[in-house]
Design a protein around this motif. Sequence first.
Motif, PDB file in Angstrom:
ATOM      1  N   SER A 229      10.982  27.430  17.680  1.00  0.00           N
ATOM      2  CA  SER A 229      11.086  26.614  16.473  1.00  0.00           C
ATOM      3  C   SER A 229      11.936  25.375  16.765  1.00  0.00           C
ATOM      4  N   ARG A 230      11.878  24.414  15.887  1.00  0.00           N
ATOM      5  CA  ARG A 230      12.683  23.198  16.067  1.00  0.00           C
ATOM      6  C   ARG A 230      14.164  23.545  16.037  1.00  0.00           C
ATOM      7  N   ALA A 231      14.922  22.838  16.810  1.00  0.00           N
ATOM      8  CA  ALA A 231      16.349  23.149  16.967  1.00  0.00           C
ATOM      9  C   ALA A 231      17.106  23.131  15.645  1.00  0.00           C
ATOM     10  N   ALA A 232      16.772  22.221  14.745  1.00  0.00           N
ATOM     11  CA  ALA A 232      17.523  22.087  13.491  1.00  0.00           C
ATOM     12  C   ALA A 232      16.835  22.797  12.321  1.00  0.00           C
ATOM     13  N   MET A 233      15.806  23.569  12.590  1.00  0.00           N
ATOM     14  CA  MET A 233      15.039  24.200  11.516  1.00  0.00           C
ATOM     15  C   MET A 233      15.458  25.665  11.349  1.00  0.00           C
ATOM     16  N   VAL A 234      15.881  26.020  10.151  1.00  0.00           N
ATOM     17  CA  VAL A 234      16.204  27.407   9.837  1.00  0.00           C
ATOM     18  C   VAL A 234      14.901  28.091   9.465  1.00  0.00           C
ATOM     19  N   THR A 235      14.573  29.150  10.194  1.00  0.00           N
ATOM     20  CA  THR A 235      13.311  29.851   9.962  1.00  0.00           C
ATOM     21  C   THR A 235      13.557  31.178   9.253  1.00  0.00           C
ATOM     22  N   PRO A 236      12.516  31.725   8.618  1.00  0.00           N
ATOM     23  CA  PRO A 236      12.669  33.062   8.035  1.00  0.00           C
ATOM     24  C   PRO A 236      13.061  34.094   9.098  1.00  0.00           C
ATOM     25  N   TRP A 237      12.552  33.939  10.325  1.00  0.00           N
ATOM     26  CA  TRP A 237      12.901  34.878  11.386  1.00  0.00           C
ATOM     27  C   TRP A 237      14.379  34.807  11.709  1.00  0.00           C
ATOM     28  N   SER A 238      14.970  33.603  11.705  1.00  0.00           N
ATOM     29  CA  SER A 238      16.395  33.504  12.023  1.00  0.00           C
ATOM     30  C   SER A 238      17.230  34.217  10.964  1.00  0.00           C
ATOM     31  N   THR A 239      16.796  34.136   9.724  1.00  0.00           N
ATOM     32  CA  THR A 239      17.486  34.854   8.644  1.00  0.00           C
ATOM     33  C   THR A 239      17.386  36.357   8.874  1.00  0.00           C
ATOM     34  N   ASN A 240      16.186  36.840   9.185  1.00  0.00           N
ATOM     35  CA  ASN A 240      15.996  38.272   9.448  1.00  0.00           C
ATOM     36  C   ASN A 240      16.800  38.727  10.655  1.00  0.00           C
ATOM     37  N   ALA A 241      16.811  37.918  11.701  1.00  0.00           N
ATOM     38  CA  ALA A 241      17.533  38.284  12.922  1.00  0.00           C
ATOM     39  C   ALA A 241      19.027  38.436  12.659  1.00  0.00           C
ATOM     40  N   VAL A 242      19.591  37.525  11.887  1.00  0.00           N
ATOM     41  CA  VAL A 242      21.021  37.623  11.568  1.00  0.00           C
ATOM     42  C   VAL A 242      21.282  38.856  10.721  1.00  0.00           C
ATOM     43  N   GLU A 243      20.412  39.156   9.772  1.00  0.00           N
ATOM     44  CA  GLU A 243      20.587  40.355   8.943  1.00  0.00           C
ATOM     45  C   GLU A 243      20.507  41.623   9.787  1.00  0.00           C
ATOM     46  N   ILE A 244      19.599  41.648  10.770  1.00  0.00           N
ATOM     47  CA  ILE A 244      19.494  42.805  11.664  1.00  0.00           C
ATOM     48  C   ILE A 244      20.796  42.992  12.428  1.00  0.00           C
ATOM     49  N   THR A 245      21.350  41.909  12.970  1.00  0.00           N
ATOM     50  CA  THR A 245      22.594  42.027  13.731  1.00  0.00           C
ATOM     51  C   THR A 245      23.750  42.449  12.827  1.00  0.00           C
ATOM     52  N   GLN A 246      23.780  41.968  11.595  1.00  0.00           N
ATOM     53  CA  GLN A 246      24.837  42.376  10.663  1.00  0.00           C
ATOM     54  C   GLN A 246      24.735  43.864  10.348  1.00  0.00           C
ATOM     55  N   ASN A 247      23.502  44.362  10.190  1.00  0.00           N
ATOM     56  CA  ASN A 247      23.303  45.791   9.940  1.00  0.00           C
ATOM     57  C   ASN A 247      23.704  46.642  11.135  1.00  0.00           C
ATOM     58  N   MET A 248      23.700  46.049  12.329  1.00  0.00           N
ATOM     59  CA  MET A 248      24.128  46.753  13.543  1.00  0.00           C
ATOM     60  C   MET A 248      25.637  46.672  13.743  1.00  0.00           C
ATOM     61  N   GLY A 249      26.342  45.984  12.852  1.00  0.00           N
ATOM     62  CA  GLY A 249      27.796  45.840  12.969  1.00  0.00           C
ATOM     63  C   GLY A 249      28.222  44.676  13.835  1.00  0.00           C
TER      64      GLY A 249
END
Length: 78
Positions: free
Chosen positions: A51-71
Motif C-alpha cells: 500500500s502507499r506509504a502514507a495510506m492507512v488501510t483496513p488491513w493495518s487497522t486489523n494488524a494493530v488490533e491483532i498485535t494488541q490482542n497478543m499483548g
Amino acid sequence: MIHFFGNESSTVFAVQTQNELSTETMSKLNWLFGKVPKIEKSVLSDFFVGSRAAMVTPWSTNAVEITQNMGISGIIRN
C-alpha cells in the motif's frame, strides 16, 4: 523504528514501533509472521509492492488490533 521480518527475496513484513522490541515481542511477531526471521537491516533497497506509504488501510487497522490482542503494545498504524 521500522523492523523487517521475512525473506528479502520474497515476502517482507515491515513493523513500525515506538520503542525497541523486547525478546518476548520478537518471539510473538516471529510466530505471527509464520516463523520468519527478523531481518537485521535498518533499510531495504529493493523494489517492494504494498500500500502507499502514507495510506492507512483496513488491513493495518486489523494488524494493530491483532498485535494488541497478543499483548504487544507500541505498534504504529501506518
